[in-house]
Design an enzyme around this catalytic site. Structure first.
Site, PDB file in Angstrom:
ATOM      1  N   ASN A   9      -2.142   2.872   9.652  1.00 23.86           N
ATOM      2  CA  ASN A   9      -3.054   2.762   8.513  1.00 23.86           C
ATOM      3  C   ASN A   9      -2.234   2.957   7.242  1.00 23.86           C
ATOM      4  OD1 ASN A   9      -5.043   3.038   6.594  1.00 23.86           O
ATOM      5  ND2 ASN A   9      -5.865   4.966   7.402  1.00 23.86           N
ATOM      6  N   LYS A  11      -3.240   2.716   4.238  1.00 25.09           N
ATOM      7  CA  LYS A  11      -4.061   3.255   3.134  1.00 25.09           C
ATOM      8  C   LYS A  11      -3.794   2.440   1.866  1.00 25.09           C
ATOM      9  CE  LYS A  11      -4.099   7.613   5.558  1.00 25.09           C
ATOM     10  NZ  LYS A  11      -4.191   9.056   5.532  1.00 25.09           N
ATOM     11  N   HIS A  95     -13.218   6.473   8.213  1.00 28.46           N
ATOM     12  CA  HIS A  95     -12.055   7.343   8.019  1.00 28.46           C
ATOM     13  C   HIS A  95     -12.490   8.534   7.152  1.00 28.46           C
ATOM     14  CE1 HIS A  95      -8.205   8.841   6.637  1.00 28.46           C
ATOM     15  NE2 HIS A  95      -7.668   8.226   7.683  1.00 28.46           N
ATOM     16  N   GLU A  97     -11.182   9.925   4.723  1.00 31.96           N
ATOM     17  CA  GLU A  97     -11.022   9.708   3.270  1.00 31.96           C
ATOM     18  C   GLU A  97     -12.199   8.904   2.723  1.00 31.96           C
ATOM     19  OE1 GLU A  97      -7.050   8.130   3.483  1.00 31.96           O
ATOM     20  OE2 GLU A  97      -6.312  10.109   4.062  1.00 31.96           O
ATOM     21  N   GLU A 167      -9.497  12.435  14.537  1.00 33.53           N
ATOM     22  CA  GLU A 167      -8.556  12.802  13.481  1.00 33.53           C
ATOM     23  C   GLU A 167      -9.011  14.106  12.820  1.00 33.53           C
ATOM     24  OE1 GLU A 167      -6.228   9.271  11.888  1.00 33.53           O
ATOM     25  OE2 GLU A 167      -8.107   9.266  10.806  1.00 33.53           O
ATOM     26  N   GLY A 173      -2.141  13.927   6.833  1.00 32.66           N
ATOM     27  CA  GLY A 173      -1.247  13.950   5.671  1.00 32.66           C
ATOM     28  C   GLY A 173      -0.718  15.337   5.342  1.00 32.66           C
ATOM     29  N   SER A 213      -0.940  13.343  11.183  1.00 35.69           N
ATOM     30  CA  SER A 213       0.480  13.706  11.184  1.00 35.69           C
ATOM     31  C   SER A 213       1.208  13.309  12.477  1.00 35.69           C
ATOM     32  CB  SER A 213       0.654  15.200  10.896  1.00 35.69           C
ATOM     33  OG  SER A 213       0.193  15.499   9.586  1.00 35.69           O
TER      34      SER A 213
HETATM   35  P1  PGA Z   1      -1.228  10.761   8.578  1.00 38.11           P
HETATM   36  O1  PGA Z   1      -2.620   9.983   8.405  1.00 38.11           O
HETATM   37  O2  PGA Z   1      -0.553  10.195   9.795  1.00 38.11           O
HETATM   38  O3  PGA Z   1      -0.463  10.478   7.315  1.00 38.11           O
HETATM   39  O4  PGA Z   1      -1.562  12.211   8.739  1.00 38.11           O
HETATM   40  C1  PGA Z   1      -3.413   9.684   9.516  1.00 38.11           C
HETATM   41  C2  PGA Z   1      -4.661   8.948   9.099  1.00 38.11           C
HETATM   42  O5  PGA Z   1      -5.198   9.221   8.024  1.00 38.11           O
HETATM   43  O6  PGA Z   1      -5.141   8.061   9.830  1.00 38.11           O
END
Ligand code: PGA
Length: 252
Positions: A9, A11, A95, A97, A167, A173, A213
């Protein structure tokens, strides 16, 4: 046997040129890989261009979001049909976010899942708990409720096209990932929930993948868990070498 799915992803990162450079490298690094499904979710602006570059490769494309209507006066939105016409096979839905910054509710997630399936897209439905919920022992009730609501109204036949991405929000992140055992426990609970809701045959191809992560140095131990069927990768999917290493995980 389920074929693992590793999705990147991006983003809100990468211009078209940066995306093209990355995918040209990745295509080389993944040549001959056929035991894993490798999926990339670039920004909308890059999808059509990248669809030509991945055409003769195992890499599939994915939207990061969609609107549930087919078309209409929804400024700034993208429909499932548009994603299909740009070259997507998958779409990420719900997601954290999107849920946090754009106030997406479980009901909206459900409508998006329905719209994606109607158009022939395969939804990757994200669920996960906040740190506060984890500390209050609410992980299982939160993710079970999110999955149930996301799948409301779906019959068993649709489940083969669904992927659930667990997740934990506190791991996205942050560099702080769930341990493989912590993730496995939640995945196992979600698998049991699917067994309660649907018959065994309907869900035998439903993948439950982990995100938060994921990096080259933790993918192998995550993928060694029996109920982890893949990964949703943010930051580490932006570098071709790192993402290729994750796709080529070594399970014991
Ligand atoms: P990340 O993000 O691997 O940077 O922690 C995962 C995600 O948001 O799908």
């Amino acid at each position: 046997m389920l074929i693992p799915l590793i999705a990147g992803n991006w983003k809100m990162n990468t211009t078209i040129h940066q995306g093209v450079d990355m995918v040209i490298k990745l295509r080389e690094l993944l040549r001959g890989v056929d035991s894993v499904e490798a999926v990339l979710a670039p920004p909308f602006t890059s999808i059509h261009h990248l669809s030509h570059i991945v055409a003769d490769s195992p890499i599939k494309l994915c939207g990061q979001n969609l609107h549930w209507e087919k078309s209409g006066a929804y400024t700034g939105e993208i429909s499932a049909e548009m994603l299909v016409s740009a070259g997507c096979l998958y779409v990420i839905i719900g997601h954290s976010e999107r849920r946090e910054y754009f106030k997406e509710t479980d009901e909206m997630v459900n409508k998006k899942v329905m719209a994606a399936l109607r158009a022939g897209l395969r939804p990757i439905v994200c669920v996960g708990e906040t740190l506060d919920e984890k500390e209050r022992g609410k992980t299982v009730s939160k993710v079970k409720s999110q999955v149930k609501k996301a799948l409301t109204g779906l019959t068993g036949g649709a489940l083969k096209d669904i992927t659930i991405a667990y997740e934990p929000i506190w791991a996205i992140g942050t560099g702080r990932n769930a341990t493989p055992q912590e993730a496995e426990e939640v995945h196992n609970t979600l698998r049991e929930l699917l067994f309660e809701l649907y018959d065994t045959d309907s869900i035998k191809n439903t993948r439950i993948i982990y995100g938060g992560s994921v990096k080259p140095d933790n993918i192998d131990s995550l993928m060694a868990q029996p109920n982890i069927d893949g990964a949703l990768v943010g930051g580490a999917s932006l570098k071709a070498e790192d993402f290729a290493r994750i796709v080529k995980f070594q399970s014991e």
